[in-house]
Motif scaffolding. Structure first.
Motif, PDB file in Angstrom:
ATOM      1  N   LEU A   1      -6.717  -6.589  13.282  1.00  0.00           N
ATOM      2  CA  LEU A   1      -5.893  -5.582  13.942  1.00  0.00           C
ATOM      3  C   LEU A   1      -5.414  -6.030  15.316  1.00  0.00           C
ATOM      4  CD1 LEU A   1      -7.638  -2.202  13.058  1.00  0.00           C
ATOM      5  CD2 LEU A   1      -5.516  -3.150  12.137  1.00  0.00           C
ATOM      6  N   ALA A   2      -6.124  -6.984  15.919  1.00  0.00           N
ATOM      7  CA  ALA A   2      -5.685  -7.504  17.214  1.00  0.00           C
ATOM      8  C   ALA A   2      -4.299  -8.122  17.133  1.00  0.00           C
ATOM      9  CB  ALA A   2      -6.691  -8.537  17.724  1.00  0.00           C
TER      10      ALA A   2
ATOM     11  N   ALA B   1       0.858  -1.187   0.000  1.00  0.00           N
ATOM     12  CA  ALA B   1       0.000   0.000   0.000  1.00  0.00           C
ATOM     13  C   ALA B   1       0.893   1.237   0.000  1.00  0.00           C
ATOM     14  CB  ALA B   1      -0.898   0.011   1.228  1.00  0.00           C
ATOM     15  N   ALA B   2       0.674   2.132  -0.949  1.00  0.00           N
ATOM     16  CA  ALA B   2       1.361   3.422  -0.985  1.00  0.00           C
ATOM     17  C   ALA B   2       0.305   4.473  -0.668  1.00  0.00           C
ATOM     18  CB  ALA B   2       2.008   3.664  -2.345  1.00  0.00           C
ATOM     19  N   VAL B   3       0.227   4.866   0.591  1.00  0.00           N
ATOM     20  CA  VAL B   3      -0.878   5.679   1.094  1.00  0.00           C
ATOM     21  C   VAL B   3      -0.542   7.156   0.892  1.00  0.00           C
ATOM     22  CG1 VAL B   3      -2.308   6.210   3.092  1.00  0.00           C
ATOM     23  CG2 VAL B   3      -1.517   3.870   2.696  1.00  0.00           C
ATOM     24  N   ASN B   4      -1.217   7.764  -0.065  1.00  0.00           N
ATOM     25  CA  ASN B   4      -0.903   9.118  -0.516  1.00  0.00           C
ATOM     26  C   ASN B   4      -1.733  10.201   0.168  1.00  0.00           C
ATOM     27  OD1 ASN B   4      -2.924   7.654  -2.192  1.00  0.00           O
ATOM     28  ND2 ASN B   4      -3.344   9.730  -2.918  1.00  0.00           N
TER      29      ASN B   4
ATOM     30  N   GLY C   1     -13.244   2.136   4.934  1.00  0.00           N
ATOM     31  CA  GLY C   1     -12.819   1.145   3.957  1.00  0.00           C
ATOM     32  C   GLY C   1     -11.460   1.441   3.369  1.00  0.00           C
ATOM     33  N   GLY C   2     -11.031   2.704   3.435  1.00  0.00           N
ATOM     34  CA  GLY C   2      -9.678   3.049   3.003  1.00  0.00           C
ATOM     35  C   GLY C   2      -8.633   2.475   3.938  1.00  0.00           C
ATOM     36  N   TRP C   3      -8.950   2.455   5.262  1.00  0.00           N
ATOM     37  CA  TRP C   3      -8.080   1.753   6.203  1.00  0.00           C
ATOM     38  C   TRP C   3      -8.002   0.291   5.813  1.00  0.00           C
ATOM     39  CZ3 TRP C   3      -5.897   3.150  11.235  1.00  0.00           C
ATOM     40  CH2 TRP C   3      -5.333   2.052  11.888  1.00  0.00           C
ATOM     41  N   LEU C   4      -9.149  -0.320   5.495  1.00  0.00           N
ATOM     42  CA  LEU C   4      -9.176  -1.719   5.080  1.00  0.00           C
ATOM     43  C   LEU C   4      -8.286  -1.951   3.864  1.00  0.00           C
ATOM     44  CD1 LEU C   4     -10.228  -4.635   4.944  1.00  0.00           C
ATOM     45  CD2 LEU C   4     -12.264  -3.757   3.782  1.00  0.00           C
ATOM     46  N   MET C   5      -8.324  -1.042   2.877  1.00  0.00           N
ATOM     47  CA  MET C   5      -7.498  -1.192   1.679  1.00  0.00           C
ATOM     48  C   MET C   5      -6.010  -1.226   2.040  1.00  0.00           C
ATOM     49  SD  MET C   5      -9.421  -1.422  -1.115  1.00  0.00           S
ATOM     50  CE  MET C   5     -10.482  -2.471  -0.093  1.00  0.00           C
ATOM     51  N   ALA C   6      -5.611  -0.428   3.036  1.00  0.00           N
ATOM     52  CA  ALA C   6      -4.214  -0.455   3.481  1.00  0.00           C
ATOM     53  C   ALA C   6      -3.935  -1.677   4.345  1.00  0.00           C
ATOM     54  CB  ALA C   6      -3.887   0.831   4.243  1.00  0.00           C
ATOM     55  N   GLN C   7      -4.871  -2.010   5.226  1.00  0.00           N
ATOM     56  CA  GLN C   7      -4.702  -3.141   6.145  1.00  0.00           C
ATOM     57  C   GLN C   7      -4.514  -4.455   5.403  1.00  0.00           C
ATOM     58  OE1 GLN C   7      -7.544  -3.699   9.589  1.00  0.00           O
ATOM     59  NE2 GLN C   7      -8.096  -5.528   8.428  1.00  0.00           N
ATOM     60  N   MET C   8      -5.217  -4.645   4.297  1.00  0.00           N
ATOM     61  CA  MET C   8      -5.188  -5.931   3.599  1.00  0.00           C
ATOM     62  C   MET C   8      -3.891  -6.146   2.829  1.00  0.00           C
ATOM     63  SD  MET C   8      -7.761  -5.306   0.370  1.00  0.00           S
ATOM     64  CE  MET C   8      -7.241  -4.337  -1.047  1.00  0.00           C
ATOM     65  N   CYS C   9      -3.109  -5.085   2.629  1.00  0.00           N
ATOM     66  CA  CYS C   9      -1.846  -5.222   1.913  1.00  0.00           C
ATOM     67  C   CYS C   9      -0.774  -5.788   2.840  1.00  0.00           C
ATOM     68  CB  CYS C   9      -1.416  -3.868   1.350  1.00  0.00           C
ATOM     69  SG  CYS C   9      -2.558  -3.195   0.107  1.00  0.00           S
TER      70      CYS C   9
ATOM     71  N   ALA D   1       1.462   5.916  13.206  1.00  0.00           N
ATOM     72  CA  ALA D   1       1.270   4.585  12.638  1.00  0.00           C
ATOM     73  C   ALA D   1       2.613   3.906  12.398  1.00  0.00           C
ATOM     74  CB  ALA D   1       0.473   4.679  11.340  1.00  0.00           C
ATOM     75  N   HIS D   2       3.598   4.674  11.982  1.00  0.00           N
ATOM     76  CA  HIS D   2       4.936   4.115  11.777  1.00  0.00           C
ATOM     77  C   HIS D   2       5.558   3.699  13.102  1.00  0.00           C
ATOM     78  CE1 HIS D   2       9.401   4.522  11.132  1.00  0.00           C
ATOM     79  NE2 HIS D   2       9.082   3.740  10.114  1.00  0.00           N
ATOM     80  N   ALA D   3       5.417   4.538  14.121  1.00  0.00           N
ATOM     81  CA  ALA D   3       5.975   4.222  15.435  1.00  0.00           C
ATOM     82  C   ALA D   3       5.350   2.962  16.025  1.00  0.00           C
ATOM     83  CB  ALA D   3       5.772   5.407  16.382  1.00  0.00           C
ATOM     84  N   LEU D   4       4.091   2.705  15.687  1.00  0.00           N
ATOM     85  CA  LEU D   4       3.382   1.529  16.178  1.00  0.00           C
ATOM     86  C   LEU D   4       3.663   0.277  15.347  1.00  0.00           C
ATOM     87  CD1 LEU D   4      -0.036   3.251  16.939  1.00  0.00           C
ATOM     88  CD2 LEU D   4       1.454   2.171  18.642  1.00  0.00           C
ATOM     89  N   GLY D   5       4.399   0.435  14.248  1.00  0.00           N
ATOM     90  CA  GLY D   5       4.729  -0.697  13.403  1.00  0.00           C
ATOM     91  C   GLY D   5       3.691  -1.025  12.344  1.00  0.00           C
ATOM     92  N   TYR D   6       2.681  -0.165  12.198  1.00  0.00           N
ATOM     93  CA  TYR D   6       1.638  -0.418  11.197  1.00  0.00           C
ATOM     94  C   TYR D   6       2.092   0.006   9.801  1.00  0.00           C
ATOM     95  CZ  TYR D   6      -3.056  -0.565   9.156  1.00  0.00           C
ATOM     96  OH  TYR D   6      -4.148  -0.857   8.381  1.00  0.00           O
TER      97      TYR D   6
END
Length: 255
Positions: A144-145, A99-102, A108-116, A168-173
């Motif tokens: 997400l758990a 996911a390249a989140v621009n 559902g946009g979170w879902l699009m990133a989460q599924m990658c 999100a980066h600091a949390l490792g997501y």
């Protein structure tokens, strides 16, 4: 392919799939959902493609989630099963997706990133599960758990407030945060590093991560041993050490 989704091939090995409704914040309407189904099928079925990047057009949004105007018009309550093309649920892809989140990735946009499998983000991007603010649901957030600490997940779901790309980066997501102008290059760099590796090993390693998340330690080890047996027996498993000994780049055949 629907114009709402753009499919590019870079270097003959990398698919770049772009959500292309920037004026509507790349919200998922029916033509876009159908375009995504076609794009994922094309990626999976083309053996020359070894990595994919999912991104959004424009600078404001990666994806704002479902098109709420369309939902209101259709009067949908419980969403029909398979309505949103979701990797690992109703769409099968065996190769890596980045996911390249621009911009904003909400609902559902979170879902699009989460599924990658991996995620890079522009420094102004934000990630939010905003369903509580509009009375909708987020059953797809269950994984997400295993991806974020419990109390962070609680905060996200109960408040609907977004995370910055930096948090999100600091949390490792998120794997990397870069200035917006560098996002495409960062995603392509990551995709190229993946595409340069042995494709059978990459596929099996990707599956290993997901299998181990669903199994205990012993069951995961047994499954992994079985998973990699065909990799060890492949032509590529002989080519890698041979290329190293001959001081040349390996020529992967994916078999």
């Amino acid at each position: 392919m629907q114009e709402e989704v753009i499919f590019e091939v870079i270097d003959g090995q990398i698919a770049v799939i772009t959500l292309n409704r920037p004026e509507q914040l790349n919200a998922l309407n029916e033509p876009m959902r159908e375009g995504l189904r076609q794009a994922w099928q094309r990626y999976e079925e083309d053996p020359s493609l070894r990595a994919a990047i999912l991104t959004g057009a424009g600078e404001k949004a990666f994806c704002a989630g479902m098109d709420l105007k369309e939902l209101a018009r259709l009067g949908l309550g419980v969403l029909p099963k398979g309505l949103i093309p979701t990797l690992g649920e109703n769409i099968h892809v065996s190769k890596p997706v980045i996911a390249a989140v621009n911009g904003s990735a909400f609902a559902g946009g979170w879902l699009m990133a989460q599924m990658c499998d991996l995620c890079v983000a522009a420094d102004h991007a934000r990630f939010g599960i905003t369903e509580a603010k509009v009375g909708r649901g987020m059953p797809w957030a269950a994984p997400l758990a295993h991806m974020l600490p419990q109390r962070v997940v609680m905060e996200l779901l109960l408040t609907g407030d977004p995370l910055t790309a930096q948090r999100a980066h600091a949390l490792g997501y998120v794997n990397a945060v870069v200035p917006a102008a560098q996002l495409r290059d960062e995603a392509l760099s990551l995709a190229r590093r993946i595409a340069a590796n042995a494709p059978l090993t990459v596929k099996a390693a990707r599956e290993l991560v997901y299998l181990s998340g669903e199994m205990g330690r012993s069951a995961g080890l047994r499954a992994a041993t079985h998973l990699f047996e065909s990799v060890y027996r492949s032509e590529d498993a002989q080519e890698g050490p041979r290329a190293f000994a001959e001081k040349r780049a390996p020529r992967w055949r994916g078999r």
